[in-house]
Write a protein that holds these residues in place. Structure first.
Motif, PDB file in Angstrom:
ATOM      1  N   SER A  69      19.957  -9.972 -39.776  1.00  0.00           N
ATOM      2  CA  SER A  69      18.826 -10.901 -39.660  1.00  0.00           C
ATOM      3  C   SER A  69      18.066 -11.025 -40.977  1.00  0.00           C
ATOM      4  CB  SER A  69      17.879 -10.463 -38.541  1.00  0.00           C
ATOM      5  OG  SER A  69      17.092  -9.361 -38.931  1.00  0.00           O
ATOM      6  N   GLU A  70      18.247 -10.035 -41.859  1.00  0.00           N
ATOM      7  CA  GLU A  70      17.601 -10.035 -43.181  1.00  0.00           C
ATOM      8  C   GLU A  70      18.577 -10.471 -44.275  1.00  0.00           C
ATOM      9  OE1 GLU A  70      16.346  -5.964 -43.359  1.00  0.00           O
ATOM     10  OE2 GLU A  70      14.731  -6.283 -41.905  1.00  0.00           O
ATOM     11  N   ASP A  71      19.717 -11.018 -43.868  1.00  0.00           N
ATOM     12  CA  ASP A  71      20.733 -11.537 -44.797  1.00  0.00           C
ATOM     13  C   ASP A  71      21.332 -10.460 -45.706  1.00  0.00           C
ATOM     14  OD1 ASP A  71      20.238 -14.037 -43.685  1.00  0.00           O
ATOM     15  OD2 ASP A  71      18.858 -14.626 -45.290  1.00  0.00           O
ATOM     16  N   ARG A  72      21.442  -9.243 -45.211  1.00  0.00           N
ATOM     17  CA  ARG A  72      22.024  -8.127 -45.974  1.00  0.00           C
ATOM     18  C   ARG A  72      23.525  -8.023 -45.660  1.00  0.00           C
ATOM     19  NH1 ARG A  72      18.001  -3.807 -43.807  1.00  0.00           N
ATOM     20  NH2 ARG A  72      19.529  -2.371 -44.674  1.00  0.00           N
ATOM     21  N   PHE A  73      24.221  -9.122 -45.865  1.00  0.00           N
ATOM     22  CA  PHE A  73      25.613  -9.254 -45.438  1.00  0.00           C
ATOM     23  C   PHE A  73      26.544  -8.236 -46.090  1.00  0.00           C
ATOM     24  CE2 PHE A  73      23.970 -13.755 -45.389  1.00  0.00           C
ATOM     25  CZ  PHE A  73      23.638 -13.752 -44.043  1.00  0.00           C
ATOM     26  N   LYS A  74      26.443  -8.058 -47.394  1.00  0.00           N
ATOM     27  CA  LYS A  74      27.346  -7.121 -48.086  1.00  0.00           C
ATOM     28  C   LYS A  74      27.149  -5.700 -47.584  1.00  0.00           C
ATOM     29  CE  LYS A  74      27.939  -9.809 -52.273  1.00  0.00           C
ATOM     30  NZ  LYS A  74      27.713  -9.911 -53.713  1.00  0.00           N
ATOM     31  N   GLU A  75      25.897  -5.300 -47.372  1.00  0.00           N
ATOM     32  CA  GLU A  75      25.618  -3.956 -46.862  1.00  0.00           C
ATOM     33  C   GLU A  75      26.223  -3.755 -45.482  1.00  0.00           C
ATOM     34  OE1 GLU A  75      21.503  -2.336 -47.211  1.00  0.00           O
ATOM     35  OE2 GLU A  75      21.129  -4.299 -48.133  1.00  0.00           O
ATOM     36  N   VAL A  76      26.106  -4.783 -44.630  1.00  0.00           N
ATOM     37  CA  VAL A  76      26.620  -4.657 -43.264  1.00  0.00           C
ATOM     38  C   VAL A  76      28.148  -4.607 -43.277  1.00  0.00           C
ATOM     39  CG1 VAL A  76      26.672  -5.660 -40.944  1.00  0.00           C
ATOM     40  CG2 VAL A  76      24.569  -5.769 -42.302  1.00  0.00           C
ATOM     41  N   PHE A  77      28.777  -5.416 -44.129  1.00  0.00           N
ATOM     42  CA  PHE A  77      30.236  -5.350 -44.244  1.00  0.00           C
ATOM     43  C   PHE A  77      30.680  -3.971 -44.702  1.00  0.00           C
ATOM     44  CE2 PHE A  77      30.423 -10.015 -44.160  1.00  0.00           C
ATOM     45  CZ  PHE A  77      31.483 -10.176 -43.297  1.00  0.00           C
ATOM     46  N   ALA A  78      29.975  -3.403 -45.669  1.00  0.00           N
ATOM     47  CA  ALA A  78      30.319  -2.062 -46.149  1.00  0.00           C
ATOM     48  C   ALA A  78      30.153  -1.032 -45.023  1.00  0.00           C
ATOM     49  CB  ALA A  78      29.456  -1.684 -47.347  1.00  0.00           C
ATOM     50  N   ALA A  79      29.088  -1.154 -44.245  1.00  0.00           N
ATOM     51  CA  ALA A  79      28.858  -0.236 -43.127  1.00  0.00           C
ATOM     52  C   ALA A  79      29.957  -0.407 -42.063  1.00  0.00           C
ATOM     53  CB  ALA A  79      27.472  -0.462 -42.527  1.00  0.00           C
ATOM     54  N   ALA A  80      30.385  -1.636 -41.836  1.00  0.00           N
ATOM     55  CA  ALA A  80      31.455  -1.886 -40.855  1.00  0.00           C
ATOM     56  C   ALA A  80      32.767  -1.265 -41.316  1.00  0.00           C
ATOM     57  CB  ALA A  80      31.620  -3.396 -40.636  1.00  0.00           C
ATOM     58  N   ARG A  81      33.055  -1.402 -42.578  1.00  0.00           N
ATOM     59  CA  ARG A  81      34.308  -0.818 -43.107  1.00  0.00           C
ATOM     60  C   ARG A  81      34.245   0.708 -43.037  1.00  0.00           C
ATOM     61  NH1 ARG A  81      33.914  -5.400 -46.718  1.00  0.00           N
ATOM     62  NH2 ARG A  81      35.420  -6.916 -45.930  1.00  0.00           N
ATOM     63  N   SER A  82      33.095   1.254 -43.312  1.00  0.00           N
ATOM     64  CA  SER A  82      32.922   2.703 -43.231  1.00  0.00           C
ATOM     65  C   SER A  82      33.089   3.176 -41.780  1.00  0.00           C
ATOM     66  CB  SER A  82      31.536   3.072 -43.753  1.00  0.00           C
ATOM     67  OG  SER A  82      31.305   4.443 -43.614  1.00  0.00           O
ATOM     68  N   PHE A  83      32.569   2.405 -40.841  1.00  0.00           N
ATOM     69  CA  PHE A  83      32.710   2.731 -39.421  1.00  0.00           C
ATOM     70  C   PHE A  83      34.178   2.733 -38.996  1.00  0.00           C
ATOM     71  CE2 PHE A  83      32.927   1.107 -34.995  1.00  0.00           C
ATOM     72  CZ  PHE A  83      32.317   2.168 -34.358  1.00  0.00           C
ATOM     73  N   GLN A  84      34.947   1.814 -39.525  1.00  0.00           N
ATOM     74  CA  GLN A  84      36.361   1.715 -39.180  1.00  0.00           C
ATOM     75  C   GLN A  84      37.176   2.859 -39.773  1.00  0.00           C
ATOM     76  OE1 GLN A  84      37.119  -2.393 -40.429  1.00  0.00           O
ATOM     77  NE2 GLN A  84      37.854  -2.732 -38.359  1.00  0.00           N
ATOM     78  N   ALA A  85      36.729   3.396 -40.897  1.00  0.00           N
ATOM     79  CA  ALA A  85      37.512   4.417 -41.620  1.00  0.00           C
ATOM     80  C   ALA A  85      37.549   5.748 -40.905  1.00  0.00           C
ATOM     81  CB  ALA A  85      36.933   4.609 -43.013  1.00  0.00           C
TER      82      ALA A  85
END
Length: 106
Positions: A90-106
């Motif tokens: 909601s705060e447009d922190r797209f790159k951070e969220v993508f990085a967190a998603a990739r970390s979650f998958q790892a």
């Protein structure tokens, strides 16, 4: 590119109207109108938030259950300063969220 209604309905079906409303920054009623196709497409910033959330959702749903993915979007995340991924989107922190998603998958 996936059509707007498919993006909206996929997110609402799997994350819920309230969570999608938080991510995009509009009233739940607006989200419902988008799912029914009774409202014009959103402003550019709102559409970007929705499409980024959709991309992240699809990536996570490829390896985890919809319930797990929904919980991930709602939960406090240390990689996002303890904000939830939904709040960060909601705060447009797209790159951070993508990085967190990739970390979650790892």
């Amino acid at each position: 590119m996936t059509d707007w209604r498919t993006v909206t309905n996929t997110l609402v079906d799997n994350l819920g109207t309230g969570l999608v409303s938080l991510i995009v920054g509009v009233a739940p009623e607006t989200i419902i109108r988008w799912t029914k196709g009774t409202s014009a497409n959103p402003r550019e910033a709102n559409e970007r938030r929705m499409r980024e959330a959709f991309r992240i959702y699809l990536e996570l749903a490829a390896t985890d259950s919809p319930h797990t993915v929904r919980a991930w979007f709602m939960g406090s995340n240390p990689e996002l300063g303890n904000d939830s991924p939904a709040e960060a989107l909601s705060e447009d922190r797209f790159k951070e969220v993508f990085a967190a998603a990739r970390s979650f998958q790892a």
